[in-house]
Design an enzyme around this catalytic site. Structure first.
Site, PDB file in Angstrom:
ATOM      1  N   TYR A 175       0.822  -1.224   0.000  1.00 20.88           N
ATOM      2  CA  TYR A 175       0.000   0.000   0.000  1.00 20.88           C
ATOM      3  C   TYR A 175       0.849   1.265   0.000  1.00 20.88           C
ATOM      4  O   TYR A 175       0.318   2.371  -0.125  1.00 20.88           O
ATOM      5  CB  TYR A 175      -0.955   0.015   1.202  1.00 20.88           C
ATOM      6  CG  TYR A 175      -2.046  -0.997   1.036  1.00 20.88           C
ATOM      7  CD1 TYR A 175      -1.772  -2.340   1.226  1.00 20.88           C
ATOM      8  CD2 TYR A 175      -3.323  -0.635   0.664  1.00 20.88           C
ATOM      9  CE1 TYR A 175      -2.744  -3.294   1.046  1.00 20.88           C
ATOM     10  CE2 TYR A 175      -4.302  -1.582   0.482  1.00 20.88           C
ATOM     11  CZ  TYR A 175      -4.006  -2.912   0.670  1.00 20.88           C
ATOM     12  OH  TYR A 175      -4.964  -3.851   0.483  1.00 20.88           O
ATOM     13  N   LYS A 233       2.640 -14.445   5.411  1.00 23.95           N
ATOM     14  CA  LYS A 233       2.971 -15.386   4.343  1.00 23.95           C
ATOM     15  C   LYS A 233       4.495 -15.496   4.301  1.00 23.95           C
ATOM     16  O   LYS A 233       5.155 -15.308   3.272  1.00 23.95           O
ATOM     17  CB  LYS A 233       2.387 -14.862   3.016  1.00 23.95           C
ATOM     18  CG  LYS A 233       2.514 -15.794   1.861  1.00 23.95           C
ATOM     19  CD  LYS A 233       1.563 -16.980   1.896  1.00 23.95           C
ATOM     20  CE  LYS A 233       1.854 -17.916   0.747  1.00 23.95           C
ATOM     21  NZ  LYS A 233       1.158 -19.201   0.852  1.00 23.95           N
ATOM     22  N   ASP A 249      -2.677 -18.239   3.914  1.00 18.85           N
ATOM     23  CA  ASP A 249      -3.627 -19.020   3.115  1.00 18.85           C
ATOM     24  C   ASP A 249      -4.423 -19.988   3.995  1.00 18.85           C
ATOM     25  O   ASP A 249      -5.653 -20.030   3.937  1.00 18.85           O
ATOM     26  CB  ASP A 249      -2.953 -19.731   1.922  1.00 18.85           C
ATOM     27  CG  ASP A 249      -1.644 -20.416   2.266  1.00 18.85           C
ATOM     28  OD1 ASP A 249      -1.247 -20.386   3.446  1.00 18.85           O
ATOM     29  OD2 ASP A 249      -1.018 -20.985   1.346  1.00 18.85           O
ATOM     30  N   ASP A 292      -6.561  -6.631   4.615  1.00 19.90           N
ATOM     31  CA  ASP A 292      -7.617  -6.197   3.693  1.00 19.90           C
ATOM     32  C   ASP A 292      -8.457  -7.406   3.284  1.00 19.90           C
ATOM     33  O   ASP A 292      -9.690  -7.408   3.356  1.00 19.90           O
ATOM     34  CB  ASP A 292      -6.947  -5.535   2.481  1.00 19.90           C
ATOM     35  CG  ASP A 292      -7.916  -4.706   1.653  1.00 19.90           C
ATOM     36  OD1 ASP A 292      -9.094  -4.613   2.024  1.00 19.90           O
ATOM     37  OD2 ASP A 292      -7.486  -4.149   0.631  1.00 19.90           O
TER      38      ASP A 292
HETATM   39  O1  LIG Z   1      -9.037   2.523  -0.755  1.00 18.28           O
HETATM   40  C1  LIG Z   1      -9.557   1.632  -1.392  1.00 18.28           C
HETATM   41  O2  LIG Z   1     -10.034   1.808  -2.506  1.00 18.28           O
HETATM   42  C2  LIG Z   1      -9.695   0.263  -0.831  1.00 18.28           C
HETATM   43  C3  LIG Z   1      -9.499   0.230   0.645  1.00 18.28           C
HETATM   44  C4  LIG Z   1      -9.927  -1.043   1.209  1.00 18.28           C
HETATM   45  O3  LIG Z   1     -10.239  -2.001   0.529  1.00 18.28           O
HETATM   46  C5  LIG Z   1     -10.010  -1.167   2.655  1.00 18.28           C
HETATM   47  O4  LIG Z   1      -9.753  -0.222   3.375  1.00 18.28           O
HETATM   48  O5  LIG Z   1     -10.364  -2.239   3.126  1.00 18.28           O
HETATM   49 MG   LIG Z   2     -10.827  -3.668   1.706  1.00 19.29          MG
END
Ligand SMILES: O=C(O)CCC(=O)C(=O)O
Ligand SMILES: [Mg+2]
Ligand SMILES: NC(=O)C1=CN([C@@H]2O[C@H](COP(=O)(O)OP(=O)(O)OC[C@H]3O[C@@H](n4cnc5c(N)ncnc54)[C@H](OP(=O)(O)O)[C@@H]3O)[C@@H](O)[C@H]2O)C=CC1
Length: 432
Positions: A160, A230, A296, A320
């Site tokens: 990210y 992972k 996983d 996420d």
């Molecule tokens: O910022 C985004 O478009 C996705 C963020 C996201 O999926 C989340 O924060 O879980």
């Molecule tokens: Mg998300």
């Protein structure tokens, strides 16, 4: 006093401040909010009514939130010709606690995620996403009531960080040449057509996240903390995250935790029985068991053995994926809340786990539960527990009465499907 380039100052309310590391919350705190894109306006309108009603009912007018609109996303672009005006960051820095609806991120080119930008700009390094069951919610698993987990997702690092170069660009060519010529890398399968991404994971970033997760687990009497990684494939990022987690637990919380790294050492030195006994003793003493799972298999085990998971600490991308997958067990993304927090500076932005669900924008149909519950997390953060309890009660009763939005109605026998705004009416009416 905040200095804004374009925004007018709030006309009512007082600032939250921080004293000795603790938030000092006035009775009328200024809380910045971002309405959000897509379904954001529908959800925010419904959520704001519920949150205001809970505060009014809990405190009879003694407390009241002074909402202060700040802008990001399409509304910001239309009003200020900027997707994320500097004033929005200034306001959240100044007033400490904010709440937001979802913001659109185009796939591929264009603007990078505004959600991620907010987290990085304000260094909100913890994304906390509780996954708990409310009686009556529809679920695809047999025993959803066994699900009670809190995800601590690292929020500032990993892929990210947005360090990547597009296939075919002059930049990627330079990076690939550097990797091949300077670093001896000969494993890029298609160097002429590869894009390259970089995944930074640090001990500082990992440890501050895991520290917050351990503090939370100890404060709330949780039994286990699982480091999800992972590391078998990505040894110096995900594997290091696991190792740093064990190191931190042993060095900083040695008297309160027992780790699987310790278990392994005892097993090697004294045998399996001794290791099992050491873990049993630690459990009996009420120590937090710090263990790990590879990502996983963790995604399978959270479904098949939910009681093995309690607090989860993980890297950004794993978190996420895990948060949407886990939400499915307890009613879905429509009621999955979250908080982005910096426990050191006290800054926090509360937001739903889901996105803008664009196909439902403006239809007043989606579930406002995620933002409502994010507001409950915000109340808990402010210490407004009575208001939080009222919202829980209103929400649970509405679900039990089977008066629910489409996402729940399609999974519940005999439910009455109502609109987003009507669901807010129900929650308010059911606060008791
Ligand atoms: O910022 C985004 O478009 C996705 C963020 C996201 O999926 C989340 O924060 O879980
Ligand atoms: Mg998300
Ligand atoms: N923090 C943030 O602001 C986030 C922003 N995003 C952004 O949102 C945009 C859309 O992303 P997308 O991948 O479609 O994911 P979304 O989470 O927006 O929507 C996916 C599906 O989830 C269900 N859903 C989402 N919200 C609700 C709700 N409130 N009530 C009931 N069901 C809901 C709907 O399912 P169904 O159709 O089955 O009913 C919807 O089609 C993208 O630009 C993405 O980047 C994504 C995640 C987080």
């Amino acid at each position: 006093m905040a200095k804004f380039e374009s925004y007018a100052l709030p006309t009512e309310g007082e600032s939250i401040t921080i004293e000795n590391g603790n938030l000092k919350v006035p009775n009328n705190p200024i809380i910045p909010f971002i309405e959000g894109d897509g379904t954001g306006p529908d959800i925010w309108a419904a959520s704001k009514r519920v949150l205001d009603a809970a505060v009014e009912k809990a405190y009879n007018g003694e407390k009241k939130i002074a909402w202060y609109e700040v802008y990001a996303g399409e509304k910001a672009f239309n009003k200020y010709n900027s997707w994320l005006p500097a004033d929005t960051l200034t306001a959240i820095r100044e007033y400490f606690v904010a709440i937001k609806g979802p913001l659109t991120t185009p796939v591929g080119g264009g603007i990078r995620s505004l959600n991620v930008a907010l987290r990085q700009e304000l260094d909100l390094y913890v994304c906390s996403r509780p996954v708990r069951y409310f009686s009556g919610v529809p679920s695809p698993v047999k025993r959803p009531e066994l699900v009670d987990m809190v995800i601590f997702r690292e929020n500032t690092e990993d892929i990210y960080a947005g360090i990547e170069w597009e296939a075919g660009s002059a930049e990627v060519k330079k990076v690939i040449e550097f990797l091949q010529n300077e670093m001896g890398v000969n494993k890029i399968r298609f160097p002429e057509t590869s894009g390259i991404g970089v995944k930074p994971v640090s001990s500082d970033g990992s440890k501050r996240l895991i520290r917050s997760a351990i503090d939370y687990a100890l404060k709330h009497g949780r039994k286990t903390l699982t480091l999800v990684h992972k590391g078998n494939i990505m040894k110096y990022t995900e594997g290091a995250f696991k190792n740093w987690g064990y190191e931190l637990a042993e060095e900083e919380y040695g008297d309160k935790t027992f780790t699987w790294a310790q278990y392994d050492k005892i097993k090697e030195a004294e045998g399996l029985d001794a290791a099992n006994k050491a873990q049993k003793d630690a459990e009996a003493e009420g120590k937090l068991i710090v263990k790990d799972a590879i990502a996983d298999i963790a995604l399978q085990q959270v479904l098949t053995r939910p009681t093995d998971f309690d607090v989860i600490a993980t890297l950004n991308l794993n978190g996420d994926y895990l948060s949407d997958a886990l939400a499915a067990q307890v009613g879905g993304i429509g009621i999955a809340p979250g908080a982005n927090i910096n426990y050191i500076t006290g800054h926090a932005i509360f937001e739903a786990t889901h996105g803008t669900a664009p196909k439902y924008a403006g239809l007043d149909v989606v579930n406002p539960g995620s933002v409502i519950l994010s507001g409950v997390m915000m109340f808990e953060h402010l210490g407004w527990l009575e208001a939080a309890e009222l919202v829980y009660k209103g929400l649970e009763t509405s679900i039990n009465n089977k008066t629910v939005t489409y996402d729940f109605a399609r999974l519940m026998d005999g439910a009455k499907e109502i609109k987003c705004s009507e669901f807010a009416d129900q929650v308010i009416a059911n606060m008791g």
